[in-house]
Design a protein around this motif. Structure first.
Motif, PDB file in Angstrom:
ATOM      1  N   ALA A   1       0.814  -1.216   0.000  1.00  0.00           N
ATOM      2  CA  ALA A   1       0.000   0.000   0.000  1.00  0.00           C
ATOM      3  C   ALA A   1       0.845   1.263   0.000  1.00  0.00           C
ATOM      4  CB  ALA A   1      -0.942  -0.007   1.204  1.00  0.00           C
ATOM      5  N   SER A   2       2.020   1.211   0.614  1.00  0.00           N
ATOM      6  CA  SER A   2       2.876   2.398   0.696  1.00  0.00           C
ATOM      7  C   SER A   2       4.001   2.400  -0.333  1.00  0.00           C
ATOM      8  CB  SER A   2       3.485   2.502   2.097  1.00  0.00           C
ATOM      9  OG  SER A   2       4.271   1.353   2.393  1.00  0.00           O
ATOM     10  N   ALA A   3       4.156   1.307  -1.064  1.00  0.00           N
ATOM     11  CA  ALA A   3       5.322   1.152  -1.936  1.00  0.00           C
ATOM     12  C   ALA A   3       5.411   2.234  -3.000  1.00  0.00           C
ATOM     13  CB  ALA A   3       5.302  -0.228  -2.593  1.00  0.00           C
ATOM     14  N   ALA A   4       4.303   2.560  -3.640  1.00  0.00           N
ATOM     15  CA  ALA A   4       4.340   3.552  -4.712  1.00  0.00           C
ATOM     16  C   ALA A   4       4.672   4.939  -4.189  1.00  0.00           C
ATOM     17  CB  ALA A   4       3.003   3.562  -5.453  1.00  0.00           C
ATOM     18  N   ASP A   5       4.338   5.210  -2.919  1.00  0.00           N
ATOM     19  CA  ASP A   5       4.632   6.514  -2.315  1.00  0.00           C
ATOM     20  C   ASP A   5       6.071   6.618  -1.839  1.00  0.00           C
ATOM     21  OD1 ASP A   5       2.022   7.422  -2.678  1.00  0.00           O
ATOM     22  OD2 ASP A   5       1.358   6.569  -0.774  1.00  0.00           O
TER      23      ASP A   5
ATOM     24  N   LEU B   1      10.097  -6.467  -8.011  1.00  0.00           N
ATOM     25  CA  LEU B   1       9.190  -7.508  -7.528  1.00  0.00           C
ATOM     26  C   LEU B   1       9.885  -8.851  -7.709  1.00  0.00           C
ATOM     27  CD1 LEU B   1       7.242  -5.100  -7.763  1.00  0.00           C
ATOM     28  CD2 LEU B   1       5.501  -6.683  -8.611  1.00  0.00           C
ATOM     29  N   ILE B   2      10.118  -9.551  -6.583  1.00  0.00           N
ATOM     30  CA  ILE B   2      10.880 -10.794  -6.673  1.00  0.00           C
ATOM     31  C   ILE B   2      10.159 -11.943  -5.973  1.00  0.00           C
ATOM     32  CG2 ILE B   2      12.960  -9.343  -6.555  1.00  0.00           C
ATOM     33  CD1 ILE B   2      13.746 -10.815  -4.011  1.00  0.00           C
ATOM     34  N   ASN B   3      10.369 -13.118  -6.505  1.00  0.00           N
ATOM     35  CA  ASN B   3       9.973 -14.367  -5.871  1.00  0.00           C
ATOM     36  C   ASN B   3      10.887 -15.457  -6.435  1.00  0.00           C
ATOM     37  OD1 ASN B   3       8.825 -16.495  -4.543  1.00  0.00           O
ATOM     38  ND2 ASN B   3       6.722 -16.084  -5.220  1.00  0.00           N
ATOM     39  N   LYS B   4      11.991 -15.671  -5.730  1.00  0.00           N
ATOM     40  CA  LYS B   4      13.059 -16.594  -6.130  1.00  0.00           C
ATOM     41  C   LYS B   4      13.918 -16.058  -7.275  1.00  0.00           C
ATOM     42  CE  LYS B   4      11.476 -19.486  -3.106  1.00  0.00           C
ATOM     43  NZ  LYS B   4      12.128 -19.611  -1.791  1.00  0.00           N
ATOM     44  N   THR B   5      13.393 -15.090  -8.010  1.00  0.00           N
ATOM     45  CA  THR B   5      14.149 -14.382  -9.028  1.00  0.00           C
ATOM     46  C   THR B   5      13.504 -13.014  -9.185  1.00  0.00           C
ATOM     47  OG1 THR B   5      15.164 -14.578 -11.213  1.00  0.00           O
ATOM     48  CG2 THR B   5      12.820 -15.125 -11.049  1.00  0.00           C
ATOM     49  N   VAL B   6      14.093 -12.145  -9.977  1.00  0.00           N
ATOM     50  CA  VAL B   6      13.515 -10.820 -10.208  1.00  0.00           C
ATOM     51  C   VAL B   6      12.537 -10.930 -11.372  1.00  0.00           C
ATOM     52  CG1 VAL B   6      13.955  -8.413 -10.788  1.00  0.00           C
ATOM     53  CG2 VAL B   6      15.603  -9.685  -9.385  1.00  0.00           C
ATOM     54  N   HIS B   7      11.252 -10.690 -11.082  1.00  0.00           N
ATOM     55  CA  HIS B   7      10.220 -10.784 -12.112  1.00  0.00           C
ATOM     56  C   HIS B   7       9.977  -9.445 -12.793  1.00  0.00           C
ATOM     57  CE1 HIS B   7       8.884 -14.914 -11.342  1.00  0.00           C
ATOM     58  NE2 HIS B   7       9.115 -14.662 -10.055  1.00  0.00           N
ATOM     59  N   THR B   8      10.063  -8.364 -12.025  1.00  0.00           N
ATOM     60  CA  THR B   8       9.781  -7.031 -12.571  1.00  0.00           C
ATOM     61  C   THR B   8      10.701  -6.010 -11.923  1.00  0.00           C
ATOM     62  OG1 THR B   8       7.430  -7.540 -12.945  1.00  0.00           O
ATOM     63  CG2 THR B   8       8.023  -5.220 -12.812  1.00  0.00           C
ATOM     64  N   TYR B   9      11.244  -5.109 -12.738  1.00  0.00           N
ATOM     65  CA  TYR B   9      11.928  -3.932 -12.207  1.00  0.00           C
ATOM     66  C   TYR B   9      11.564  -2.744 -13.087  1.00  0.00           C
ATOM     67  CZ  TYR B   9      15.275  -0.653 -10.346  1.00  0.00           C
ATOM     68  OH  TYR B   9      15.838   0.450  -9.746  1.00  0.00           O
ATOM     69  N   ASP B  10      10.969  -1.731 -12.435  1.00  0.00           N
ATOM     70  CA  ASP B  10      10.501  -0.572 -13.193  1.00  0.00           C
ATOM     71  C   ASP B  10      10.290   0.572 -12.222  1.00  0.00           C
ATOM     72  OD1 ASP B  10       9.508   1.041 -15.268  1.00  0.00           O
ATOM     73  OD2 ASP B  10       8.287  -0.589 -16.098  1.00  0.00           O
ATOM     74  N   THR B  11       9.845   1.716 -12.737  1.00  0.00           N
ATOM     75  CA  THR B  11       9.476   2.810 -11.854  1.00  0.00           C
ATOM     76  C   THR B  11       8.328   2.348 -10.957  1.00  0.00           C
ATOM     77  OG1 THR B  11       7.869   3.710 -13.430  1.00  0.00           O
ATOM     78  CG2 THR B  11      10.153   4.523 -13.572  1.00  0.00           C
ATOM     79  N   ALA B  12       8.172   2.992  -9.821  1.00  0.00           N
ATOM     80  CA  ALA B  12       7.146   2.572  -8.871  1.00  0.00           C
ATOM     81  C   ALA B  12       5.746   2.639  -9.483  1.00  0.00           C
ATOM     82  CB  ALA B  12       7.219   3.439  -7.613  1.00  0.00           C
ATOM     83  N   GLN B  13       5.522   3.626 -10.340  1.00  0.00           N
ATOM     84  CA  GLN B  13       4.206   3.769 -10.953  1.00  0.00           C
ATOM     85  C   GLN B  13       3.922   2.660 -11.956  1.00  0.00           C
ATOM     86  OE1 GLN B  13       6.448   6.243 -10.623  1.00  0.00           O
ATOM     87  NE2 GLN B  13       5.373   7.373  -8.993  1.00  0.00           N
ATOM     88  N   ASN B  14       4.969   2.157 -12.619  1.00  0.00           N
ATOM     89  CA  ASN B  14       4.771   1.166 -13.682  1.00  0.00           C
ATOM     90  C   ASN B  14       4.888  -0.280 -13.225  1.00  0.00           C
ATOM     91  OD1 ASN B  14       4.415   3.223 -15.560  1.00  0.00           O
ATOM     92  ND2 ASN B  14       6.580   3.256 -16.147  1.00  0.00           N
ATOM     93  N   ALA B  15       5.537  -0.501 -12.072  1.00  0.00           N
ATOM     94  CA  ALA B  15       5.827  -1.879 -11.653  1.00  0.00           C
ATOM     95  C   ALA B  15       4.615  -2.607 -11.097  1.00  0.00           C
ATOM     96  CB  ALA B  15       6.946  -1.878 -10.615  1.00  0.00           C
TER      97      ALA B  15
END
Length: 246
Positions: free
Chosen positions: A194-198, A205-219
């Motif tokens: 809930a606070s991550a984008a702020d 975003l990871i779960n055993k590997t990195v699935h997503t890396y982007d700006t907070a608004q896009n991830a």
């Protein structure tokens, strides 16, 4: 740039991370998000060389990060610290100056320690034993310890864990100011979507590997969240905001 390339970490037969790759821009404030057991803490420890990797490498400004520990401030997870260590809060902060050539002289070191303690508003309890402090006070002291030598890179493992909202807001404000004014690159493990984008400029975003890396608004897309957490985001957010039983 902080570059993590194909990091794999095994604990016996258990794979904690597999081929994790991440390229973090200089001066960014990155949140590392994922479910329990996703390998978030392992990722930070692998970056620092605190756990053995089966493959991969971590470079910062073109050189292996493990060879540049003097450029890194680290705040470990709260439950991994031995809090009965016989030292005052100020002495703990001073430990962060060890190995810094600019802080070898006592006067310079004392000035830096005083400034770091003031930055986290810990003056009132700096002479108390570290084990006597509240959770929020301990986290502020360990943050001051990480900041005392003004490192260009901060790695923080859930610094808001187990502390109240006011203390958490104070810590986030210190980090934001350091990120904006000192252009410190910050990588922080965090659990609250809930606070991550702020809080962050970027999210991994990871779960055993990195699935997503982007700006907070896009991830924080529905597809990415469901892939990482395994449940629809509307249920995920509802579970995170549900009051906990006492």
């Amino acid at each position: 740039m902080l570059s993590i390339e194909d990091i794999t970490v095994n604990y016996g037969s258990h794979t904690a991370l597999k081929n994790a790759t991440l390229r973090i821009p200089e001066g960014s404030f990155t949140g590392v998000i994922g479910p329990n057991g996703a390998g978030k803490s392992t990722l930070l420890k692998a970056m620092l060389g605190l756990v053995k990797t089966s493959s991969g490498n971590v470079n910062y400004r073109g050189k292996p990060l493990a060879q540049q520990r003097g450029l890194v401030g680290y705040v470990p997870q709260h439950n991994s610290v031995y809090w009965d260590f016989p030292a005052t809060a100020r002495e703990i902060v001073a430990m962060g100056a060890v190995g810094d050539s600019d802080l070898k002289k006592r006067a310079a070191r004392n000035t830096a320690v005083t400034a770091a303690i003031a930055k986290v508003a810990a003056q009132e309890f700096q002479n108390q034993q570290i084990g006597e402090l509240s959770g929020g006070q301990k986290q502020r002291i360990f943050l001051a310890r990480a900041l005392v030598s003004n490192p260009p890179l901060l790695l923080l493992d859930e610094p808001l864990q187990g502390i109240d909202a006011i203390a958490g807001a104070q810590i986030i404000e210190v980090l934001r100011q350091n990120n904006k004014q000192q252009h410190t690159t910050i990588v922080m493990v965090h659990h609250d979507l809930a606070s991550a984008a702020d809080y962050f400029t970027h999210l991994a975003l990871i779960n055993k590997t990195v699935h997503t890396y982007d700006t907070a608004q896009n991830a924080l897309t529905a597809a990415a969240l469901e892939k990482v957490f395994g449940i629809p985001p509307q249920i995920l957010y509802r579970e995170q905001t549900r009051p906990q039983s006492q």
